[in-house]
Design a protein around this motif. Structure first.
Motif: not given
Length: 593
Positions: A294-299, A302-304, A428-431, A436-438
């Motif tokens: 999915h080309r998502q970062s490691l951060l 980690t946030c997920s 920023t990544t956590r937000e 996305l979860k909501r």
């Protein structure tokens, strides 16, 4: 005949030869010569007054002592010869009388002022009335600086008394750049001795007034240090306090520890190792590492995991503001400023000694001595605090697992910037992960009711649906009214059906039925129809007036056109269609009522 006689007489009389014509050049004789010829030929005409000769006009012009205004006219040229016309001989200018004028008065009235126009010469003379010995650029800079300073005598008094209310800190720094040099002092003094009656220029006068102050430069430097010390000390002390506070915030932050634990677990799995930790410099590269699907970062991953495992954790960035402030400070420059502050304090002691030689006021001297003593003590304490905070930072790096060999090579600013930027990226990544979860939760709720009717979904009463959701929950009184209205409409529609069919049959057999029977049948049908209609109208009025509060108040709407209006009476007369009957649930038949 008469003509012949005249011709003969003419031939007999002696004829004198005509005078020879004057040559062509005679027309260009001077005017005086032509006048003399005219006087010889005609003695009766008086000679005109003679015009002034050119020598007389030149003498009059030579008598002028002043330059007069000129008249820019076009001078007339004289004619070839005086010709006689109905107005007289010659031109009007030849017959004019000579007029005597007061030349002295005209010379005074029409004196030309053109010689006073060059004002530049006058200004140069006025400029020469001031002593100018400075370079033009230096003089211009001093004149510009004087625009933001008070008067010269106020400046002198304020410098002697160290009056900070008369001159601001910026004004003292400006005067320091304008202090006269020894060469400038000497030039101004020599020029003033050479021309004692000529005043000095503006810049020269300002420098001369400053030069009259004893120990000018030491006074200004001592005063500038006194005004700047609080700001200089604040620039050093506040970053040291922020660094100390930031280390405490980061060491006690549970979210930061859980982030490090999550990253360590992911890294050990990916590397197939069992590392005990990693250097925090790697936090810069966490954003750059991405998965291959999915080309998502490691951060992001980690946030997920953090949101899934520790939903109560914070965003870290809002809990370490001191680290963010420390990342904007150059601590190497701060160390240099501390050394420079100590040097300026020592130089101020020397300046105070020089000022004390010329200072007669003991109060001022004691005040400045107490100030410098206090500054010396505070600078010593500041040096101790700086050394202890830097040593604590090195201990903090050892606490974070940094090798002892590289602890002193790590700069405070770079370390704080790494932590601050990582915390900002994590927030920023956590937000983004929470958003996305909501969205996924809302999508799951929508898919639960997809393809189902509203009656199949249990509804909960709310502000938008205050009433019951299904007809089975209606009140018993409303059900009874509904059944009565249904029965009434069915009976009225059946009667209307019978009447209309009878009328159609009567039209088909009009010849067999008497007109009296037809009229009686029409009257009966109309009477029964009117009775049913009146009963329906009465029931509708009662149903409205009995429960007026149950109906929701609708806003005022625009009046509709009367063209498509259909009354209940006409509807009952024409009958209800099969679709309307089925919609109302009155009858299951397919025929028109």
């Amino acid at each position: 005949m008469f003509c012949c006689v005249l011709l003969c007489l003419t031939c007999l009389s002696p004829v004198s030869p005509p005078p020879p014509e004057a040559p062509f050049c005679a027309a260009w004789q001077p005017l005086s010569g032509r006048r003399r010829e005219g006087a010889n030929t005609s003695a009766s005409a008086p000679p005109p007054p003679p015009l002034p000769s050119s020598s007389a006009g030149a003498a009059a012009f030579s008598q002028k002592k002043k330059k007069t205004v000129k008249l820019f006219w076009k001078e007339l040229k004289q004619a070839d010869r005086p010709q006689k016309c109905r107005f007289g001989r010659g031109t009007v200018w030849a017959s004019l009388d000579k007029v005597a004028v007061d030349t002295a008065r005209l010379e005074h009235l029409f004196e030309s002022k053109a010689k006073e126009l060059p004002v530049a010469k006058v200004t140069t003379s006025t400029k020469k009335s001031e002593i100018l010995v400075l370079d033009p650029k230096r003089s211009n800079a001093i004149n510009i600086g004087m625009t933001v300073l008070p008067a010269v005598h106020v400046i002198k008094t304020a410098i002697l008394n160290f009056d900070e209310f008369a001159i601001s800190k910026e004004g003292i720094e400006k005067i320091l750049t304008m202090t006269p040099t020894e060469e400038e002092k000497q030039k101004i003094q020599e020029a003033q001795l050479a021309n004692p009656d000529v005043p000095l220029g503006t810049a020269e006068q300002f420098l001369f007034s400053l030069a009259s102050i004893s120990a000018l430069t030491p006074r200004l430097q001592l005063w500038a240090f006194k005004l700047n010390y609080e700001a200089l000390e604040k620039e050093i002390a506040e970053p040291l306090f922020d660094l100390k506070l930031g280390m405490e915030q980061l060491a006690s932050n549970q979210t930061f520890r859980r982030i490090l634990a999550t990253l360590l677990a992911i890294g050990n799995f990916l590397n197939s190792s069992n590392a005990k930790g990693f250097e925090l410099g790697y936090l810069e590269k966490v954003v750059e590492v991405k998965d291959t699907v999915h080309r998502q970062s490691l951060l992001h991953h980690t946030c997920s995991l953090m949101v899934e495992n520790y939903p109560e954790c914070s965003d870290v960035y809002s809990e370490i503001p001191a680290i963010t402030r420390s990342a904007k400070v150059d601590f190497e420059l701060l160390s240099e400023n501390l050394v420079q502050l100590e040097r300026r304090c020592k130089a101020s002691w020397d300046n105070l000694k020089v000022v004390a030689k010329h200072e007669t006021k003991a109060v001022l001297k004691n005040k400045m001595t107490d100030f410098l003593k206090d500054c010396t003590q505070r600078i010593i304490i500041l040096k101790v605090v700086h050394r202890r905070v830097i040593n604590r930072f090195h201990s903090f790096l050892l606490f974070l697992g940094q090798p002892s060999s590289s602890v002193r090579d790590i700069k405070v600013t770079s370390f704080c910037r790494i932590i601050s930027e990582f915390a900002l990226e994590y927030r920023t990544t956590r937000e983004r992960v929470l958003t996305l979860k909501r969205k996924r939760a809302a999508h799951r709720e929508r898919t639960k009711t997809r393809g189902k009717m509203i009656t199949e979904v249990p509804c909960s009463p709310g502000p938008c649906s205050p009433g019951p959701c299904s007809p089975s929950e209606a009140e018993p009184g409303q059900e009874e009214e509904h059944e009565n209205m249904k029965n009434l409409l069915i009976s009225s529609s059946n009667s209307l059906n019978t009447d209309t069919r009878g009328l159609r049959r009567s039209r088909a057999v009009r010849s067999k039925t008497p007109p009296s029977q037809i009229s009686v049948a029409k009257d009966d049908g109309t009477t029964s129809q009117d009775d049913a209609t009146d009963e329906i109208m009465d029931r509708l009025v009662k149903s409205v007036t009995q429960n007026p509060t149950d109906r929701a108040s609708s806003p005022k709407t625009r009046k509709r056109s009367r063209l498509n209006r259909k009354s209940l009476r006409r509807t009952l007369k024409s009958g209800l269609s099969v679709d309307v009957v089925q919609a109302l649930g009155l009858n299951k038949s397919e025929d028109k009522v």
